[in-house]
Design a protein around this motif. Structure first.
Motif, PDB file in Angstrom:
ATOM      1  N   LEU A 105      -3.422  -8.964   2.171  1.00  0.00           N
ATOM      2  CA  LEU A 105      -2.604  -8.100   3.012  1.00  0.00           C
ATOM      3  C   LEU A 105      -3.380  -6.917   3.574  1.00  0.00           C
ATOM      4  CD1 LEU A 105       0.450  -7.818   0.577  1.00  0.00           C
ATOM      5  CD2 LEU A 105       0.224  -9.419   2.493  1.00  0.00           C
ATOM      6  N   CYS A 106      -3.119  -6.586   4.838  1.00  0.00           N
ATOM      7  CA  CYS A 106      -3.600  -5.344   5.424  1.00  0.00           C
ATOM      8  C   CYS A 106      -2.577  -4.270   5.076  1.00  0.00           C
ATOM      9  CB  CYS A 106      -3.745  -5.481   6.936  1.00  0.00           C
ATOM     10  SG  CYS A 106      -5.049  -6.628   7.439  1.00  0.00           S
ATOM     11  N   SER A 107      -2.918  -3.397   4.152  1.00  0.00           N
ATOM     12  CA  SER A 107      -1.924  -2.478   3.578  1.00  0.00           C
ATOM     13  C   SER A 107      -1.315  -1.525   4.589  1.00  0.00           C
ATOM     14  CB  SER A 107      -2.557  -1.677   2.426  1.00  0.00           C
ATOM     15  OG  SER A 107      -3.577  -0.820   2.916  1.00  0.00           O
ATOM     16  N   GLY A 108      -2.045  -1.199   5.653  1.00  0.00           N
ATOM     17  CA  GLY A 108      -1.525  -0.273   6.641  1.00  0.00           C
ATOM     18  C   GLY A 108      -0.703  -0.928   7.733  1.00  0.00           C
ATOM     19  N   ILE A 109      -0.587  -2.253   7.688  1.00  0.00           N
ATOM     20  CA  ILE A 109       0.156  -2.987   8.717  1.00  0.00           C
ATOM     21  C   ILE A 109       1.402  -3.650   8.157  1.00  0.00           C
ATOM     22  CG2 ILE A 109       0.007  -4.774  10.505  1.00  0.00           C
ATOM     23  CD1 ILE A 109      -2.988  -4.259  10.642  1.00  0.00           C
ATOM     24  N   THR A 200      -5.410   0.962  -3.471  1.00  0.00           N
ATOM     25  CA  THR A 200      -4.503   1.998  -3.977  1.00  0.00           C
ATOM     26  C   THR A 200      -3.098   1.832  -3.413  1.00  0.00           C
ATOM     27  OG1 THR A 200      -6.342   3.557  -4.208  1.00  0.00           O
ATOM     28  CG2 THR A 200      -4.118   4.481  -4.151  1.00  0.00           C
ATOM     29  N   GLU A 201      -2.998   1.629  -2.101  1.00  0.00           N
ATOM     30  CA  GLU A 201      -1.692   1.510  -1.455  1.00  0.00           C
ATOM     31  C   GLU A 201      -0.922   0.294  -1.948  1.00  0.00           C
ATOM     32  OE1 GLU A 201      -2.572   3.768   2.803  1.00  0.00           O
ATOM     33  OE2 GLU A 201      -2.515   1.572   2.726  1.00  0.00           O
ATOM     34  N   LEU A 202      -1.573  -0.833  -2.043  1.00  0.00           N
ATOM     35  CA  LEU A 202      -0.879  -2.049  -2.468  1.00  0.00           C
ATOM     36  C   LEU A 202      -0.435  -1.950  -3.924  1.00  0.00           C
ATOM     37  CD1 LEU A 202      -3.102  -4.742  -0.703  1.00  0.00           C
ATOM     38  CD2 LEU A 202      -0.763  -4.083  -0.093  1.00  0.00           C
ATOM     39  N   GLU A 203      -1.273  -1.383  -4.764  1.00  0.00           N
ATOM     40  CA  GLU A 203      -0.895  -1.239  -6.169  1.00  0.00           C
ATOM     41  C   GLU A 203       0.253  -0.259  -6.327  1.00  0.00           C
ATOM     42  OE1 GLU A 203      -4.996  -2.405  -8.535  1.00  0.00           O
ATOM     43  OE2 GLU A 203      -4.607  -0.275  -8.141  1.00  0.00           O
ATOM     44  N   THR A 204       0.239   0.811  -5.548  1.00  0.00           N
ATOM     45  CA  THR A 204       1.293   1.822  -5.618  1.00  0.00           C
ATOM     46  C   THR A 204       2.608   1.310  -5.044  1.00  0.00           C
ATOM     47  OG1 THR A 204      -0.317   3.625  -5.452  1.00  0.00           O
ATOM     48  CG2 THR A 204       1.974   4.150  -4.928  1.00  0.00           C
ATOM     49  N   ASP A 205       2.540   0.661  -3.893  1.00  0.00           N
ATOM     50  CA  ASP A 205       3.746   0.239  -3.188  1.00  0.00           C
ATOM     51  C   ASP A 205       4.415  -0.992  -3.799  1.00  0.00           C
ATOM     52  OD1 ASP A 205       3.291   2.316  -1.457  1.00  0.00           O
ATOM     53  OD2 ASP A 205       2.496   1.064   0.170  1.00  0.00           O
ATOM     54  N   TYR A 206       3.619  -1.850  -4.457  1.00  0.00           N
ATOM     55  CA  TYR A 206       4.182  -3.110  -4.927  1.00  0.00           C
ATOM     56  C   TYR A 206       4.059  -3.314  -6.436  1.00  0.00           C
ATOM     57  CZ  TYR A 206       4.236  -3.894   0.044  1.00  0.00           C
ATOM     58  OH  TYR A 206       4.474  -3.746   1.394  1.00  0.00           O
ATOM     59  N   GLY A 207       3.443  -2.373  -7.114  1.00  0.00           N
ATOM     60  CA  GLY A 207       3.366  -2.455  -8.560  1.00  0.00           C
ATOM     61  C   GLY A 207       2.583  -3.641  -9.075  1.00  0.00           C
ATOM     62  N   ILE A 208       1.539  -4.008  -8.348  1.00  0.00           N
ATOM     63  CA  ILE A 208       0.742  -5.166  -8.743  1.00  0.00           C
ATOM     64  C   ILE A 208      -0.713  -4.755  -8.951  1.00  0.00           C
ATOM     65  CG2 ILE A 208       2.184  -6.915  -7.644  1.00  0.00           C
ATOM     66  CD1 ILE A 208       0.467  -6.754  -5.172  1.00  0.00           C
ATOM     67  N   LYS A 209      -1.449  -5.599  -9.632  1.00  0.00           N
ATOM     68  CA  LYS A 209      -2.862  -5.356  -9.858  1.00  0.00           C
ATOM     69  C   LYS A 209      -3.658  -6.034  -8.758  1.00  0.00           C
ATOM     70  CE  LYS A 209      -6.676  -4.132 -11.892  1.00  0.00           C
ATOM     71  NZ  LYS A 209      -7.129  -2.719 -11.804  1.00  0.00           N
ATOM     72  N   ILE A 210      -4.405  -5.267  -8.006  1.00  0.00           N
ATOM     73  CA  ILE A 210      -5.233  -5.804  -6.935  1.00  0.00           C
ATOM     74  C   ILE A 210      -6.660  -5.960  -7.449  1.00  0.00           C
ATOM     75  CG2 ILE A 210      -6.175  -5.383  -4.634  1.00  0.00           C
ATOM     76  CD1 ILE A 210      -3.201  -6.052  -4.629  1.00  0.00           C
ATOM     77  N   ASN A 211      -7.141  -7.202  -7.476  1.00  0.00           N
ATOM     78  CA  ASN A 211      -8.502  -7.436  -7.962  1.00  0.00           C
ATOM     79  C   ASN A 211      -9.381  -8.171  -6.960  1.00  0.00           C
ATOM     80  OD1 ASN A 211      -7.570 -10.070  -8.131  1.00  0.00           O
ATOM     81  ND2 ASN A 211      -7.342 -10.035 -10.359  1.00  0.00           N
TER      82      ASN A 211
END
Length: 285
Positions: A105-109, A200-211
């Protein structure tokens, strides 16, 4: 002519030979972007009959443990780049064929009315040329033709938060930067912000671990790998053609691009990696 070539390659039997003798002991990662439901049905019906789907995380775990027994023969990982809105329509297909897909995902889009710069206006935006110039120049050119990175338009192009949350029990979500720049055309600060902020944005907004991060357009260098490692990513996906194994460099994972084709012959040939073997015979090793 193109369709005829793919048809001839398919009926030659060469894709089957590659699949049964080369791919059998490798991990193939495919990349899609924005296929429609009809194409997805045909695509995953075929792939499910001829390959064994595994998740990206299962492949990573096998690599960490150096355990080939965790990988089935003809293992295949399915990935989608960008987070296009139509990806949501594919959820029933993923469920039907048990596809543990990963969407980058493009977190800003996502969850906005912002547009992907390379899809905004094909007549005014020469995306291939813009991929080859410094990022600041790309942004300046886009402004001149009326495109603003953070402008909210009338229609969405990306997945909404509700759609992402609905897909998350079945689909792995990972990072594809914030606004999809060409990272190697960014200066140090831009590259770092795009990589770190997306996580940071994806982990904060969706509560998931981005690796994992998929490098936009497949462009990366040692700098991007260093930034990704420092940010806590454990893998990076390219669009370099080829196959993978438990010995692969996890920040240079190879992927085969099907070009979102709706042509069955092209799908069979490209998913086998046959064209890549023609171009890079060293992949046989």
């Amino acid at each position: 002519m193109k369709k005829l070539i793919f048809r001839l390659l398919r009926i030659s039997g060469l894709p089957v030979l590659v699949r049964e003798f080369i791919q059998k002991n490798k991990v193939t990662v495919l990349v899609f972007h924005d296929i429609d439901v009809e194409t997805a049905e045909k695509t995953f019906s075929y792939l499910s009959r001829n390959y064994n789907f595994i998740s990206l995380n299962r492949f990573l775990e096998a690599c960490r443990k150096k355990d080939n027994h965790m990988l089935p023969p003809k293992a295949m990982v399915i990935t989608f780049d960008d987070g296009h809105m139509r990806n949501y329509q594919l959820l029933p297909v993923f469920k039907k064929y048990k596809v543990p897909a990963t969407i980058f995902l493009c977190s800003g889009i996502v969850n906005t009315l912002r547009h992907y710069w390379f899809r905004h206006d094909k007549e005014k935006i020469p995306d291939q040329a813009l991929k080859k110039i410094p990022n600041k120049d790309r942004i300046a050119f886009l402004r001149e033709v009326g495109f603003e990175t953070e402008k909210e338009y009338d229609n969405p192009q990306a997945l909404s938060k509700a759609q992402i949350l609905d897909m998350m029990p079945f689909v792995d979500m990972q990072a594809h930067t914030v606004f999809h720049p060409i990272l190697t055309q960014c200066d140090d600060e831009e590259a770092k912000n795009e990589i770190v902020q997306s996580k940071t944005e994806l982990e904060t907004d969706y509560g998931i671990k981005i690796n994992g991060i998929a490098y936009p357009n497949g462009n990366y260098s040692e700098r991007e790998i260093h930034i990704a490692k420092e940010a806590g990513f454990t893998c990076g996906l390219t669009v370099e053609a080829g196959f993978n194994s438990i010995e692969s460099d996890l920040f240079r994972i190879k992927r085969l691009d099907t070009n979102d084709t709706g042509d069955f012959n092209e799908l069979v040939v490209k998913s086998s990696g046959l064209l890549s073997l023609f171009k890079f015979p060293t992949l046989l090793k």
